[in-house]
Design a protein around this motif. Structure first.
Motif, short mmCIF file in Angstrom:
data_model
loop_
_atom_site.label_atom_id
_atom_site.label_comp_id
_atom_site.label_asym_id
_atom_site.label_seq_id
_atom_site.Cartn_x
_atom_site.Cartn_y
_atom_site.Cartn_z
N TYR A 105 0.85 -1.19 0.00
CA TYR A 105 0.00 0.00 0.00
C TYR A 105 0.89 1.23 0.00
O TYR A 105 2.09 1.16 0.23
CB TYR A 105 -0.92 0.01 1.24
CG TYR A 105 -0.17 0.19 2.53
CD1 TYR A 105 0.00 1.46 3.10
CD2 TYR A 105 0.40 -0.90 3.20
CE1 TYR A 105 0.71 1.63 4.28
CE2 TYR A 105 1.10 -0.73 4.38
CZ TYR A 105 1.25 0.53 4.92
OH TYR A 105 1.95 0.69 6.08
N PRO A 117 -5.02 5.58 2.47
CA PRO A 117 -4.21 4.58 1.77
C PRO A 117 -4.71 4.26 0.37
O PRO A 117 -5.89 4.41 0.06
CB PRO A 117 -4.37 3.35 2.66
CG PRO A 117 -5.75 3.50 3.23
CD PRO A 117 -5.97 4.98 3.40
N GLY A 119 -4.28 0.86 -2.04
CA GLY A 119 -3.77 -0.50 -2.09
C GLY A 119 -2.94 -0.77 -3.33
O GLY A 119 -3.27 -0.29 -4.41
N CYS A 159 -4.89 -2.69 1.59
CA CYS A 159 -3.95 -3.07 0.53
C CYS A 159 -4.64 -3.27 -0.83
O CYS A 159 -4.00 -3.70 -1.78
CB CYS A 159 -3.23 -4.36 0.92
SG CYS A 159 -2.19 -4.16 2.37
#
Length: 198
Positions: A105, A117, A119, A159
């Motif tokens: 990530y 975030p 991924g 992620c």
């Protein structure tokens, strides 16, 4: 399809090992490329040293191999017991060392510091098999099922793995051989359904 299986249980005769082996055999039989990592058997060190924290850090060979494999995986299977509502320490350490920023990530540039975030994993589907000595109803009602949040929200979705399935088998300590065989058959069916051939 490349499927990465991560196993975390210290006893080679455990139900967890049986589940991981069953998943691996099923997927190989369907023509998938399977990488089964038994963290205890390979002596994976769960301790994250300070020198590994920077994104550009040089990684030990074993950690680098794990990073490469998880990035290349089209599907992921994780197998572990529920210990205190958590994965075993060796698996938590695997997450610390392998699910790295810049590998699995990254944070969106200019996000204002709140850590949004993005991924990086190409796998879009994962399955987590847990074993437990707590009844499922009690796990949810009393403890809030922390493993659900850990794997679905805190690890995989961060992620980029959006299709996450989890199945807990229990209560293991009072299970019969017949019950365990039934659970292994269910694990076989789950991986066959979630990772179809071609």
């Amino acid at each position: 399809m490349r499927v990465s299986i991560i196993l975390a249980h210290p006893n080679p005769g455990s139900l967890n090992h049986g589940i991981a082996q069953t998943a691996a055999e099923t997927l190989r039989g369907m023509g998938h490329e399977v990488r089964l990592r038994d963290l205890y058997a390979e002596g994976f060190d769960p301790l994250l040293p300070a020198g590994e924290i920077p994104r550009e850090a040089a990684l030990p060979t074993l950690v680098d191999e794990h990073c490469r494999e998880i990035v290349e995986a089209d599907g992921i299977v994780v197998v572990h017991p529920n210990w205190w509502g958590m994965p075993p320490a060796i698996l938590t350490g695997w997450v610390d060392r392998v699910i790295r920023p810049g590998v699995c990530y990254e944070f969106v540039e200019g996000d204002g510091g709140e850590g949004v975030p993005r991924g990086l994993l190409k796998a879009r589907r994962a399955v987590v098999f847990n074993t437990s000595n707590t009844f499922e109803e009690r796990e949810r009602a009393v403890f809030g099922d922390p493993l659900e949040r850990i794997w679905k929200d805190c690890v995989f979705r961060l992620c980029g793995v959006t299709d996450v399935h989890r199945r807990t088998f229990g209560v293991v300590c009072v299970s019969t051989r017949e019950q365990r065989e039934t659970w292994l058959d269910e694990a076989r069916q789950i991986v066959a359904r979630l990772f179809p051939k071609g």
